[in-house]
Design a protein around this motif. Structure first.
Motif, PDB file in Angstrom:
ATOM      1  N   UNK A  69     -57.021  62.394  76.986  1.00 42.92           N
ATOM      2  CA  UNK A  69     -56.631  63.381  77.998  1.00 42.92           C
ATOM      3  C   UNK A  69     -55.160  63.739  77.858  1.00 42.92           C
ATOM      4  N   UNK A  70     -54.326  62.715  77.606  1.00 45.18           N
ATOM      5  CA  UNK A  70     -52.894  62.968  77.421  1.00 45.18           C
ATOM      6  C   UNK A  70     -52.640  63.876  76.234  1.00 45.18           C
ATOM      7  N   UNK A  71     -53.376  63.667  75.141  1.00 44.55           N
ATOM      8  CA  UNK A  71     -53.215  64.493  73.945  1.00 44.55           C
ATOM      9  C   UNK A  71     -53.607  65.938  74.225  1.00 44.55           C
ATOM     10  N   UNK A  72     -54.687  66.134  74.982  1.00 42.85           N
ATOM     11  CA  UNK A  72     -55.131  67.493  75.325  1.00 42.85           C
ATOM     12  C   UNK A  72     -54.130  68.161  76.262  1.00 42.85           C
ATOM     13  N   UNK A  73     -53.653  67.399  77.244  1.00 42.37           N
ATOM     14  CA  UNK A  73     -52.669  67.956  78.180  1.00 42.37           C
ATOM     15  C   UNK A  73     -51.416  68.445  77.461  1.00 42.37           C
ATOM     16  N   UNK A  74     -51.012  67.746  76.412  1.00 45.36           N
ATOM     17  CA  UNK A  74     -49.793  68.118  75.693  1.00 45.36           C
ATOM     18  C   UNK A  74     -49.909  69.506  75.053  1.00 45.36           C
ATOM     19  N   UNK A  75     -51.152  69.976  74.888  1.00 43.27           N
ATOM     20  CA  UNK A  75     -51.377  71.297  74.291  1.00 43.27           C
ATOM     21  C   UNK A  75     -51.540  72.394  75.335  1.00 43.27           C
ATOM     22  N   UNK A  76     -51.654  72.006  76.587  1.00 43.42           N
ATOM     23  CA  UNK A  76     -51.894  72.970  77.658  1.00 43.42           C
ATOM     24  C   UNK A  76     -50.577  73.462  78.262  1.00 43.42           C
ATOM     25  N   UNK A  77     -50.534  74.760  78.581  1.00 47.64           N
ATOM     26  CA  UNK A  77     -49.345  75.355  79.175  1.00 47.64           C
ATOM     27  C   UNK A  77     -49.633  76.072  80.498  1.00 47.64           C
ATOM     28  N   UNK A  78     -50.891  76.383  80.726  1.00 45.16           N
ATOM     29  CA  UNK A  78     -51.271  77.216  81.872  1.00 45.16           C
ATOM     30  C   UNK A  78     -51.925  76.358  82.961  1.00 45.16           C
ATOM     31  N   UNK A  79     -51.390  76.432  84.167  1.00 44.71           N
ATOM     32  CA  UNK A  79     -51.925  75.636  85.280  1.00 44.71           C
ATOM     33  C   UNK A  79     -53.302  76.107  85.716  1.00 44.71           C
ATOM     34  N   UNK A  80     -53.705  77.331  85.337  1.00 45.70           N
ATOM     35  CA  UNK A  80     -55.026  77.846  85.711  1.00 45.70           C
ATOM     36  C   UNK A  80     -56.097  77.439  84.700  1.00 45.70           C
ATOM     37  N   UNK A  81     -55.692  76.722  83.658  1.00 47.45           N
ATOM     38  CA  UNK A  81     -56.649  76.265  82.650  1.00 47.45           C
ATOM     39  C   UNK A  81     -57.694  75.360  83.325  1.00 47.45           C
ATOM     40  N   UNK A  82     -58.988  75.584  83.076  1.00 46.97           N
ATOM     41  CA  UNK A  82     -60.038  74.758  83.702  1.00 46.97           C
ATOM     42  C   UNK A  82     -59.869  73.265  83.449  1.00 46.97           C
ATOM     43  N   UNK A  83     -59.273  72.922  82.330  1.00 52.52           N
ATOM     44  CA  UNK A  83     -59.076  71.500  82.017  1.00 52.52           C
ATOM     45  C   UNK A  83     -58.176  70.830  83.061  1.00 52.52           C
ATOM     46  N   UNK A  84     -57.214  71.575  83.605  1.00 50.15           N
ATOM     47  CA  UNK A  84     -56.292  71.021  84.601  1.00 50.15           C
ATOM     48  C   UNK A  84     -57.038  70.717  85.893  1.00 50.15           C
ATOM     49  N   UNK A  85     -57.878  71.635  86.319  1.00 53.25           N
ATOM     50  CA  UNK A  85     -58.627  71.398  87.554  1.00 53.25           C
ATOM     51  C   UNK A  85     -59.611  70.237  87.388  1.00 53.25           C
ATOM     52  N   UNK A  86     -60.155  70.078  86.198  1.00 51.98           N
ATOM     53  CA  UNK A  86     -61.039  68.947  85.935  1.00 51.98           C
ATOM     54  C   UNK A  86     -60.262  67.630  85.966  1.00 51.98           C
ATOM     55  N   UNK A  87     -59.063  67.655  85.406  1.00 52.70           N
ATOM     56  CA  UNK A  87     -58.233  66.452  85.401  1.00 52.70           C
ATOM     57  C   UNK A  87     -57.844  66.050  86.813  1.00 52.70           C
ATOM     58  N   UNK A  88     -57.648  67.022  87.684  1.00 58.20           N
ATOM     59  CA  UNK A  88     -57.279  66.729  89.072  1.00 58.20           C
ATOM     60  C   UNK A  88     -58.388  65.979  89.808  1.00 58.20           C
ATOM     61  N   UNK A  89     -59.631  66.144  89.336  1.00 59.29           N
ATOM     62  CA  UNK A  89     -60.770  65.476  89.974  1.00 59.29           C
ATOM     63  C   UNK A  89     -60.975  64.048  89.451  1.00 59.29           C
ATOM     64  N   UNK A  90     -60.303  63.727  88.355  1.00 56.13           N
ATOM     65  CA  UNK A  90     -60.456  62.405  87.737  1.00 56.13           C
ATOM     66  C   UNK A  90     -59.735  61.364  88.607  1.00 56.13           C
ATOM     67  N   UNK A  91     -60.468  60.363  89.043  1.00 58.85           N
ATOM     68  CA  UNK A  91     -59.898  59.381  89.969  1.00 58.85           C
ATOM     69  C   UNK A  91     -59.046  58.309  89.323  1.00 58.85           C
TER      70      UNK A  91
END
Length: 255
Positions: free
Chosen positions: A9-31
């Motif tokens: 997840x950390x590796x994928x996050x390092x490639x993300x720049x947009x807060x509206x990316x669906x991956x970010x909202x999915x990560x927010x649900x991870x407990x």
């Protein structure tokens, strides 16, 4: 999401720049606490990036104003080394392209050395033109530090190719064939002046580090010629070198 490890997840996050990316909202649900910690850092980094971009845009104000008046080749000019007891005063002039973008660019004194060297490389690589001018300690003694600084700045501006059609200068109103706009604390207000300050300080620091090899007793690689306690003690013990400014106190009274 939970099928992915925290490291993945950390590796994928390092490639993300947009807060509206669906991956970010999915990560927010991870407990998992580890995922939330990574996400918090990611959001903090994005906020810092946003601030740097906003600051960079603010620092293009003088360049944008000049371009709105029809000027295209806008040179920033700044100096380094007016205050030290030893070494040259150095001025740099640089013309940046209109689309130049380097978030974090600022007054060279506010930037750590490693980052400054990285910025220097980028500026030299992308600039339309740049030139760095040195005026020696002997000339400083002959002219005085203000006139020596003016000489260094004028030489740097006149040596640019292509020739600038507008000058942004840190705090000095130069008399030149080009229109000049002096800006108080310009190295923190103009990207062109900030870029010049990076080039001037980097070049002068390298000179002083090399000088330290010739005169190791003075600590030039650390004090860059400024009047630190160690430096003053060395002057008192060994006297002044040919690179010291004989017209500067406390050297002048001892000569």
């Amino acid at each position: 999401m939970e099928k992915l490890s925290i490291g993945e997840i950390g590796a994928i996050l390092s490639l993300k720049k947009d807060e509206t990316d669906p991956f970010i909202s999915e990560a927010e649900k991870d407990g998992r606490k580890g995922v939330q910690k990574l996400l918090m850092k990611w959001k903090k980094d994005r906020e810092e990036e946003k601030k740097l971009k906003e600051k960079f845009y603010e620092m293009t104000l003088f360049e944008r104003k000049a371009r709105s008046r029809g000027y295209k080749l806008i040179a920033g000019i700044d100096e380094a080394g007016r205050g030290p007891l030893a070494g040259p005063v150095v001025a740099a002039a640089v013309i940046l392209p209109e689309d130049f973008f380097l978030p974090g660019l600022d007054d060279s004194k506010k930037i750590p050395a490693r980052k400054r060297h990285e910025y220097e490389r980028i500026i030299k690589q992308e600039a339309l033109a740049f030139y760095v001018s040195f005026v020696s300690a002997q000339e400083i003694d002959r002219l005085n530090i203000y006139q020596a600084t003016i000489k260094a700045m004028k030489t740097a501006a006149a040596s640019l190719n292509p020739i600038p059609d507008y000058l942004l200068v840190d705090a000095v109103n130069l008399e030149t064939p080009f229109p000049v706009e002096p800006i108080i604390k310009g190295d923190a207000k103009s990207i062109s002046i900030a870029a010049a300050s990076i080039l001037a300080k980097s070049a002068r620091d390298r000179f002083m580090v090399e000088l330290a090899q010739m005169y190791p007793s003075y600590g030039f690689e650390k004090n860059m010629g400024y009047g630190t306690k160690e430096h003053l003690g060395a002057i008192e013990k060994y006297g002044a070198t040919p690179y010291h400014r004989k017209s500067f106190a406390p050297i002048k009274p001892t000569m």
